[in-house]
Write a protein that holds these residues in place. Structure first.
Motif, short mmCIF file in Angstrom:
data_model
loop_
_atom_site.label_atom_id
_atom_site.label_comp_id
_atom_site.label_asym_id
_atom_site.label_seq_id
_atom_site.Cartn_x
_atom_site.Cartn_y
_atom_site.Cartn_z
N SER A 225 -2.30 22.72 0.79
CA SER A 225 -2.11 21.38 0.25
C SER A 225 -2.08 20.36 1.39
N ALA A 226 -2.11 19.11 1.05
CA ALA A 226 -2.07 18.05 2.05
C ALA A 226 -1.27 16.88 1.51
N VAL A 227 -0.51 16.27 2.39
CA VAL A 227 0.23 15.06 2.03
C VAL A 227 -0.39 13.90 2.80
N ILE A 228 -0.73 12.86 2.09
CA ILE A 228 -1.41 11.72 2.69
C ILE A 228 -0.54 10.48 2.57
N SER A 229 -0.31 9.84 3.70
CA SER A 229 0.43 8.58 3.71
C SER A 229 -0.56 7.45 3.93
N GLN A 230 -0.57 6.52 3.03
CA GLN A 230 -1.52 5.41 3.10
C GLN A 230 -0.73 4.11 3.12
N LYS A 231 -1.15 3.20 3.99
CA LYS A 231 -0.49 1.90 3.99
C LYS A 231 -1.44 0.81 4.44
N PRO A 232 -1.23 -0.43 3.97
CA PRO A 232 -0.13 -0.82 3.10
C PRO A 232 -0.37 -0.38 1.66
N SER A 233 0.67 -0.40 0.86
CA SER A 233 0.51 -0.02 -0.54
C SER A 233 -0.11 -1.17 -1.34
N ARG A 234 0.12 -2.38 -0.90
CA ARG A 234 -0.51 -3.53 -1.53
C ARG A 234 -0.52 -4.70 -0.57
N ASP A 235 -1.45 -5.62 -0.82
CA ASP A 235 -1.50 -6.83 0.00
C ASP A 235 -2.26 -7.91 -0.76
N ILE A 236 -1.89 -9.13 -0.47
CA ILE A 236 -2.60 -10.29 -0.99
C ILE A 236 -3.17 -11.01 0.21
N CYS A 237 -4.49 -11.19 0.23
CA CYS A 237 -5.15 -11.73 1.42
C CYS A 237 -5.99 -12.95 1.06
N GLN A 238 -6.16 -13.79 2.06
CA GLN A 238 -7.01 -14.97 1.89
C GLN A 238 -8.47 -14.56 2.05
N ARG A 239 -9.34 -15.21 1.31
CA ARG A 239 -10.76 -14.93 1.46
C ARG A 239 -11.21 -15.26 2.88
N GLY A 240 -12.16 -14.48 3.37
CA GLY A 240 -12.68 -14.66 4.71
C GLY A 240 -11.93 -13.88 5.78
N THR A 241 -10.77 -13.33 5.43
CA THR A 241 -10.00 -12.54 6.40
C THR A 241 -10.34 -11.06 6.24
N SER A 242 -9.74 -10.23 7.07
CA SER A 242 -9.97 -8.79 7.04
C SER A 242 -8.65 -8.06 6.89
N LEU A 243 -8.70 -6.90 6.29
CA LEU A 243 -7.52 -6.04 6.13
C LEU A 243 -7.87 -4.64 6.57
N THR A 244 -6.99 -4.04 7.35
CA THR A 244 -7.18 -2.65 7.77
C THR A 244 -6.18 -1.77 7.06
N ILE A 245 -6.70 -0.73 6.42
CA ILE A 245 -5.89 0.23 5.68
C ILE A 245 -5.82 1.51 6.49
N GLN A 246 -4.61 2.05 6.60
CA GLN A 246 -4.42 3.26 7.40
C GLN A 246 -4.13 4.46 6.51
N CYS A 247 -4.60 5.60 6.96
CA CYS A 247 -4.41 6.84 6.21
C CYS A 247 -4.05 7.96 7.18
N GLN A 248 -2.89 8.57 6.96
CA GLN A 248 -2.38 9.64 7.83
C GLN A 248 -2.22 10.90 7.00
N VAL A 249 -2.79 12.01 7.48
CA VAL A 249 -2.69 13.29 6.78
C VAL A 249 -1.75 14.20 7.55
N ASP A 250 -1.03 15.05 6.84
CA ASP A 250 -0.04 15.90 7.51
C ASP A 250 -0.65 17.18 8.07
N SER A 251 -1.96 17.32 8.01
CA SER A 251 -2.63 18.48 8.59
C SER A 251 -4.00 18.04 9.09
N GLN A 252 -4.60 18.86 9.95
CA GLN A 252 -5.91 18.50 10.48
C GLN A 252 -7.00 18.78 9.45
N VAL A 253 -7.86 17.83 9.26
CA VAL A 253 -8.95 17.97 8.29
C VAL A 253 -10.24 17.48 8.92
N THR A 254 -11.33 18.11 8.54
CA THR A 254 -12.62 17.71 9.10
C THR A 254 -13.10 16.40 8.49
#
Lengths: 114, 111
Positions: free
Chosen positions: A1-30
């Motif tokens: 099994s794998a546990v995945i932590s993703q953040k942010p869970s939500r965001d409100i952004c202005q048009r024209g800007t950028s958002l970076t979403i992060q994803c961390q897994v509790d084990s190594q995956v290809t």
């Protein structure tokens, strides 16, 4: 099994800007996968991220709009660039799901672009 | 190209009854078909996988069938409970794209 932590869970952004979403897994995956789920729609695969190589993008998605990093076997980021209201969606990262393997998902990032 | 069709209308079922959800696909039959549950604000959670050579798979109150002639999978929840209310997605591993999902069926179990 794998546990995945993703953040942010939500965001409100202005048009024209950028958002970076992060994803961390509790084990190594290809392979790690990034999906978009627009309101009332199914999950659509954006790209597949392999460590040490360029991500592979599905039809309709381009690297300039959705750059992906995969610095190691447990972490990936997806950036939504130059956002417009049409980018308002839930973005999900995932591992597994190929062949007879189940897929595991992060809890998703609900993005609203105003 | 392969298409996956699920009834996107909400399905209302009385508590205690059996809920039956349908997943139809076009073109070739996949080697595997998966079912997931998705709650609001959450990522999908795996429920069951069935192989093309399996007619039926069970897990507790869940049962999945796979008919490669009809190109259809049925997902059953017996003795349904309000806690079973969620969106249920079927998914196929489609080469070379990978795991591809239907739109999902929103199931509502009414007390």
């Amino acid at each position: 099994s794998a546990v995945i932590s993703q953040k942010p869970s939500r965001d409100i952004c202005q048009r024209g800007t950028s958002l970076t979403i992060q994803c961390q897994v509790d084990s190594q995956v290809t392979m790690m996968f990034w999906y978009r789920q627009q309101p009332g729609q199914s999950l659509t695969l954006i790209a597949t991220a392999n460590q040490g190589s360029e991500a592979t993008y599905e039809s309709g998605f381009v690297i300039d709009k959705f750059p992906i990093s995969r610095p190691n076997l447990t972490f990936s980021t997806l950036t939504v660039s130059n956002m417009s209201p049409e980018d308002s969606s839930i973005y999900l990262c995932s591992v597994g799901g190929l062949g007879d393997a189940e897929a595991f998902f992060g809890q998703g990032t609900r993005l609203t672009v105003v | 190209s392969q298409k996956i069709e699920q009834n996107s209308e909400a399905l209302n079922i009385q508590e205690g009854k059996t809920a039956t959800l349908t997943c139809n696909y076009t073109n070739y039959s996949p080697a595997y078909l998966q079912w997931y549950r998705q709650d609001p604000g959450r990522g999908p959670v795996f429920l069951l996988l069935i192989r093309e050579n399996e007619k039926e798979k069970r897990k507790e109150r869940l049962k999945v069938t796979f008919d490669t002639t009809l190109k259809q999978s049925l997902f059953h929840i017996t003795a349904s409970q309000p806690a079973d209310s969620a969106t249920y997605l079927c998914a196929l591993d489609i080469f070379p794209v990978g795991l591809t999902f239907g739109k999902g069926t929103h199931l509502i179990i009414q007390p």
